[in-house]
Every structure is written in structure tokens, then in C-alpha cells.
Design a protein around this motif. Structure first.
Motif, PDB file in Angstrom:
ATOM      1  N   GLU A  17     -16.603   4.958 -25.853  1.00 38.58           N
ATOM      2  CA  GLU A  17     -16.535   3.873 -24.868  1.00 38.58           C
ATOM      3  C   GLU A  17     -16.200   4.421 -23.478  1.00 38.58           C
ATOM      4  OE1 GLU A  17     -17.536   0.191 -24.166  1.00 38.58           O
ATOM      5  OE2 GLU A  17     -17.155   0.664 -26.271  1.00 38.58           O
ATOM      6  N   ILE A  18     -15.372   5.451 -23.416  1.00 39.35           N
ATOM      7  CA  ILE A  18     -15.066   6.082 -22.134  1.00 39.35           C
ATOM      8  C   ILE A  18     -16.328   6.670 -21.506  1.00 39.35           C
ATOM      9  CG2 ILE A  18     -13.937   8.093 -21.086  1.00 39.35           C
ATOM     10  CD1 ILE A  18     -11.514   7.506 -22.875  1.00 39.35           C
ATOM     11  N   LEU A  19     -17.113   7.370 -22.309  1.00 41.75           N
ATOM     12  CA  LEU A  19     -18.364   7.942 -21.801  1.00 41.75           C
ATOM     13  C   LEU A  19     -19.279   6.854 -21.258  1.00 41.75           C
ATOM     14  CD1 LEU A  19     -18.977  10.565 -24.617  1.00 41.75           C
ATOM     15  CD2 LEU A  19     -18.683  11.112 -22.199  1.00 41.75           C
ATOM     16  N   GLN A  20     -19.408   5.766 -21.991  1.00 41.52           N
ATOM     17  CA  GLN A  20     -20.265   4.669 -21.558  1.00 41.52           C
ATOM     18  C   GLN A  20     -19.731   4.018 -20.280  1.00 41.52           C
ATOM     19  OE1 GLN A  20     -23.194   3.893 -22.682  1.00 41.52           O
ATOM     20  NE2 GLN A  20     -23.501   2.053 -21.435  1.00 41.52           N
ATOM     21  N   THR A  21     -18.416   3.855 -20.216  1.00 37.38           N
ATOM     22  CA  THR A  21     -17.808   3.202 -19.049  1.00 37.38           C
ATOM     23  C   THR A  21     -17.923   4.068 -17.804  1.00 37.38           C
ATOM     24  OG1 THR A  21     -16.264   2.073 -20.536  1.00 37.38           O
ATOM     25  CG2 THR A  21     -15.707   2.091 -18.207  1.00 37.38           C
ATOM     26  N   LEU A  22     -17.720   5.362 -17.954  1.00 32.11           N
ATOM     27  CA  LEU A  22     -17.914   6.274 -16.822  1.00 32.11           C
ATOM     28  C   LEU A  22     -19.321   6.151 -16.258  1.00 32.11           C
ATOM     29  CD1 LEU A  22     -16.140   9.475 -18.205  1.00 32.11           C
ATOM     30  CD2 LEU A  22     -15.447   8.237 -16.149  1.00 32.11           C
ATOM     31  N   PHE A  23     -20.292   6.074 -17.151  1.00 36.29           N
ATOM     32  CA  PHE A  23     -21.691   5.960 -16.721  1.00 36.29           C
ATOM     33  C   PHE A  23     -21.962   4.611 -16.062  1.00 36.29           C
ATOM     34  CE2 PHE A  23     -26.096   4.684 -17.543  1.00 36.29           C
ATOM     35  CZ  PHE A  23     -26.775   5.733 -16.939  1.00 36.29           C
ATOM     36  N   GLU A  24     -21.509   3.538 -16.701  1.00 40.04           N
ATOM     37  CA  GLU A  24     -21.768   2.199 -16.181  1.00 40.04           C
ATOM     38  C   GLU A  24     -21.160   1.996 -14.800  1.00 40.04           C
ATOM     39  OE1 GLU A  24     -20.197  -0.493 -19.057  1.00 40.04           O
ATOM     40  OE2 GLU A  24     -21.858  -0.226 -20.472  1.00 40.04           O
ATOM     41  N   ARG A  25     -19.988   2.577 -14.565  1.00 45.22           N
ATOM     42  CA  ARG A  25     -19.291   2.369 -13.294  1.00 45.22           C
ATOM     43  C   ARG A  25     -19.642   3.434 -12.253  1.00 45.22           C
ATOM     44  NH1 ARG A  25     -15.103  -1.450 -13.724  1.00 45.22           N
ATOM     45  NH2 ARG A  25     -13.860  -0.479 -12.070  1.00 45.22           N
ATOM     46  N   ASN A  26     -20.579   4.292 -12.637  1.00 45.36           N
ATOM     47  CA  ASN A  26     -21.096   5.307 -11.711  1.00 45.36           C
ATOM     48  C   ASN A  26     -19.965   6.159 -11.140  1.00 45.36           C
ATOM     49  OD1 ASN A  26     -23.233   6.624 -10.415  1.00 45.36           O
ATOM     50  ND2 ASN A  26     -23.043   5.354  -8.577  1.00 45.36           N
ATOM     51  N   ALA A 321      -8.451   0.050 -23.428  1.00 44.11           N
ATOM     52  CA  ALA A 321      -8.453   1.506 -23.598  1.00 44.11           C
ATOM     53  C   ALA A 321      -9.342   2.179 -22.557  1.00 44.11           C
ATOM     54  CB  ALA A 321      -8.910   1.865 -25.014  1.00 44.11           C
ATOM     55  N   ALA A 322     -10.664   2.206 -22.807  1.00 44.65           N
ATOM     56  CA  ALA A 322     -11.577   3.007 -21.992  1.00 44.65           C
ATOM     57  C   ALA A 322     -11.624   2.562 -20.544  1.00 44.65           C
ATOM     58  CB  ALA A 322     -12.979   2.966 -22.607  1.00 44.65           C
ATOM     59  N   LEU A 323     -11.820   1.266 -20.308  1.00 47.24           N
ATOM     60  CA  LEU A 323     -11.936   0.785 -18.936  1.00 47.24           C
ATOM     61  C   LEU A 323     -10.665   1.056 -18.152  1.00 47.24           C
ATOM     62  CD1 LEU A 323     -13.306  -0.757 -16.630  1.00 47.24           C
ATOM     63  CD2 LEU A 323     -12.458  -2.878 -17.665  1.00 47.24           C
ATOM     64  N   ASN A 324      -9.507   0.786 -18.743  1.00 48.72           N
ATOM     65  CA  ASN A 324      -8.256   1.027 -18.028  1.00 48.72           C
ATOM     66  C   ASN A 324      -8.119   2.488 -17.635  1.00 48.72           C
ATOM     67  OD1 ASN A 324      -5.675  -0.615 -17.347  1.00 48.72           O
ATOM     68  ND2 ASN A 324      -4.885   1.332 -18.131  1.00 48.72           N
ATOM     69  N   ALA A 325      -8.505   3.393 -18.552  1.00 48.52           N
ATOM     70  CA  ALA A 325      -8.438   4.824 -18.254  1.00 48.52           C
ATOM     71  C   ALA A 325      -9.372   5.191 -17.109  1.00 48.52           C
ATOM     72  CB  ALA A 325      -8.768   5.634 -19.499  1.00 48.52           C
ATOM     73  N   GLN A 327     -10.505   3.171 -14.768  1.00 47.30           N
ATOM     74  CA  GLN A 327      -9.970   2.574 -13.538  1.00 47.30           C
ATOM     75  C   GLN A 327      -8.856   3.442 -12.942  1.00 47.30           C
ATOM     76  OE1 GLN A 327      -9.125  -1.318 -15.339  1.00 47.30           O
ATOM     77  NE2 GLN A 327     -10.339  -2.257 -13.700  1.00 47.30           N
ATOM     78  N   ILE A 328      -8.020   3.999 -13.800  1.00 45.57           N
ATOM     79  CA  ILE A 328      -6.993   4.931 -13.319  1.00 45.57           C
ATOM     80  C   ILE A 328      -7.661   6.135 -12.653  1.00 45.57           C
ATOM     81  CG2 ILE A 328      -5.170   6.538 -14.020  1.00 45.57           C
ATOM     82  CD1 ILE A 328      -4.474   4.546 -16.270  1.00 45.57           C
ATOM     83  N   ALA A 329      -8.697   6.663 -13.301  1.00 44.32           N
ATOM     84  CA  ALA A 329      -9.425   7.810 -12.737  1.00 44.32           C
ATOM     85  C   ALA A 329     -10.033   7.465 -11.386  1.00 44.32           C
ATOM     86  CB  ALA A 329     -10.506   8.263 -13.712  1.00 44.32           C
ATOM     87  N   GLU A 330     -10.511   6.241 -11.237  1.00 47.88           N
ATOM     88  CA  GLU A 330     -11.099   5.820  -9.966  1.00 47.88           C
ATOM     89  C   GLU A 330     -10.069   5.812  -8.844  1.00 47.88           C
ATOM     90  OE1 GLU A 330     -14.680   2.972 -11.779  1.00 47.88           O
ATOM     91  OE2 GLU A 330     -12.761   2.078 -11.184  1.00 47.88           O
TER      92      GLU A 330
END
Length: 339
Positions: A17-26, A321-325, A327-330
Motif C-alpha cells: 500500500e505504501i508503494l501504491q500511495t507513493l505513486f498515486e501522490r506523485n 498506515a501507508a497514507l499517514n507514513a 504524508q509524513i514523508a511529504e
């Protein structure tokens, strides 16, 4: 200019899910690597629609020169490799329970306490809270700003995906077994989960609460306000994805339903779905795959002074989980690392 990003635990539910979220949020990425245990080396995971990553061995990976690691391999593994990555200069956003309550590690939900991210410089690690805590504090933050919360009583209805792929498989296999009249022997859960609810998540503690309930209490205090009293009952339900919570809040001063609803509607990461008619509320099925925390059934609690109750649902693999992580990275990338 982008970042070199490592995803640790890339073959698990959250890692994917993290991999997918990173991609989706560019997310700005120059290079990305998928890491997992030795037994997963060579397996393929997707990053977006076209790129396939071959999993590399976490134990042998050199983090020198890598900027950010998003880590979800389990607490024992994280205890070894997150400090190793941080020592090499790679900032770790850790999704396990291992570092959350360490005083020199920030515990962050970006909609609630983004300023805490600055504390990453002490250890090179930022902790991602427990999934059930994340969605609750996202909903509590605008209410706390409105009326100062003094006490929270929460009952959770948590999906099996919070227990990983094996837990999801167990629900599927038990459901199938019931229909074909096969015997059921629980493996991942202490009792049958199919067509049942289990009032235990994680191990029991000396006071009779479970560790999941303890996490919700101490994490809420660390993230939102140490003076809030929290009492939780955490229950596993036969739902594949998305956690639900029934939350009762007491305030230091009167807060109307109308004011609470308006504050929640204006809050980042929150969607209010509350039409007070059949079906006018959020449930796990329609929230799975979505990013927001959904709030419904906002109403006055007349049994206590300054009380409100509401229903809260979110996808535990995404916002929990994934999105929150990510978002922190952003925030980390835009406000602190700044390439």
C-alpha cells in the motif's frame, strides 16, 4: 529533484500500500528500492501501473546515500534495521510499534501534530501511530481545538487486515469452511473470526486491558494532549479492510452538535457523512480504498456534562498506515530535507 526512497517490508499488506500511495501522490522519487526478508528476495512488487521492483534483502542492504525509508516489517525487525538505516543518514518513518513511545522519537499524524516531525533529528526516526489511534485523533483534533476534550471512551470494530495477510486469509478460509461444513481450527485468532466478534486485539496486560487498548490510550496522549483520559475497548470483527470506532467525548465546556459538525467538516482529512436517514452514514465497505477519515452519527450525549458521541470509519491500510507514513514523508521532504 527527487529523493532516494526505500520501502521496508515491501511484500506485506502495508508495504504494498505504501508503494501504491507513493505513486498515486506523485512523491518526488529519483530512485526506489523494495526491501524485505531473505525469503522474499527476488519476488516482484508493483510501483505504479508499469514499474516492477525486485525485492532485495533488507539484512544486506546499505542505506548510505538513501534519503527516506518507509518501514513496516514488524517490530522486532524494525528494532534492528531502523536504527541501522538512521545511522547511515536515511530518515526512517517507522510503521511498527517499536519506537512509538520512546520520548526522543516523534509520533506523528500530519493533520494533528506536524510540528513534531522536527524531532526526527534526535534519532533519525519518526514513528507512525497505531491504525486505530490515527483515525481517532484525526477526528478528535478539531473537536479538541473547539472545546478542549477531557475524556474519551472508544469502542473499536477493527478489520482483520490489521492482523496482516494471514489474518485476512483466515477469515476467508473460515467463511468458506462454514458454507461447505468443514471443521474450523483458529490459527491467527484466539477464536473463530468468521461470523463472530472477538473482544481481544494483542495480548492482555496486568490491568485487564489489551495492548491495543493501551496503545490507543498512550498514543493519543502523546500526539494530542497528555491530559486527555482515554478508555478503549478494541474488538476484531469479520471485515476485511477498514476500522470503525464508536467514540464518546466529554469536553471542558459546552460544545453543540452544530459547532462540532462544522468543525469536523472544515478539518483536513475528515469527511462528514451524516444525513440522519437509513444509510446516511459511513461503513467499512464504501470507505475501503479511500483516504479520508469518515465521521457520522454526530449527536449529543445527555448522560454526561458536555458530551458528544460519533461514529468514525477509515481504511486502516491507507490512512491507518501507508497514507499517514507517506504524508509524513511529504512534510519531511518539503519542510526539512528540501533538495
Amino acid at each position: 529533484m527527487g529523493y532516494k526512497v526505500a520501502v521496508i517490508g515491501a511484500t506485506g499488506n502495508v508495504g504494498r500500500e505504501i508503494l501504491q500511495t507513493l505513486f498515486e501522490r506523485n512523491f518526488p522519487i529519483d530512485d526506489i528500492v523494495a526491501l524485505a526478508s531473505e525469503r522474499s528476495v527476488g519476488r516482484e512488487v508493483s510501483f505504479g501501473d508499469k514499474k516492477i521492483l525486485k525485492v532485495k534483502d533488507l539484512a544486506k542492504f546499505d542505506f548510505k546515500g538513501w534519503d527516506i525509508a518507509l518501514s513496516s516489517p514488524g517490530a522486532k525487525v524494525s528494532a534492528i534495521h531502523s536504527p541501522r538505516a538512521a545511522a547511515a543518514g536515511c530518515v526512517v518513518i517507522d510503521n511498527t510499534s517499536h519506537f512509538r513511545m520512546e520520548p526522543d522519537v516523534p509520533l506523528v499524524v500530519p493533520e494533528v501534530n506536524p510540528q513534531a516531525i522536527a524531532g526526527y533529528k534526535k534519532r533519525g526516526i519518526i514513528a507512525n501511530p497505531n491504525c486505530s489511534t490515527i483515525q481517532m485523533v484525526v477526528a478528535l483534533k478539531p473537536l479538541h481545538d473547539l472545546g478542549k476534550i477531557t475524556r474519551v471512551v472508544v469502542s473499536t470494530y477493527q478489520s482483520v487486515s490489521g492482523g496482516g495477510k494471514e489474518a485476512m486469509d483466515e477469515l476467508f478460509e473460515q467463511t468458506r469452511a462454514i458454507y461447505v461444513n468443514d471443521a474450523i481450527t483458529p490459527q491467527k485468532f484466539p477464536k473463530q473470526i468468521a461470523f463472530n466478534v472477538i473482544p481481544q486485539i494483542d495480548v492482555f496486560m496486568d490491568d485487564g486491558s489489551t495492548k491495543e487498548e493501551w496503545k490507543m490510550t498512550v498514543e493519543t496522549c502523546k500526539i494530542l494532549d497528555p491530559d486527555i483520559a482515554v478508555h478503549a475497548t478494541c474488538v476484531r470483527v469479520p471485515v476485511f479492510v477498514s476500522h470503525s470506532e464508536s467514540i464518546n467525548v466529554e469536553f471542558a465546556r459546552p460544545v453543540s452538535v452544530e459547532a462540532a459538525t462544522e468543525a469536523l467538516r472544515d478539518a483536513p482529512g475528515v469527511v462528514v457523512l451524516d444525513t440522519r436517514e437509513p444509510g446516511g452514514y459511513a461503513t467499512p465497505i464504501e470507505t475501503t480504498g479511500d483516504d479520508p477519515v469518515f465521521v457520522s452519527r454526530i449527536r449529543k450525549d445527555p448522560t454526561v456534562k458536555n458530551g458528544l458521541s460519533f461514529w468514525c470509519v477509515a481504511d486502516n491500510l491507507r490512512k491507518g498506515a501507508a497514507l499517514n507514513a507517506v504524508q509524513i514523508a511529504e512534510v519531511l521532504a518539503s519542510d526539512y530535507l528540501k533538495k
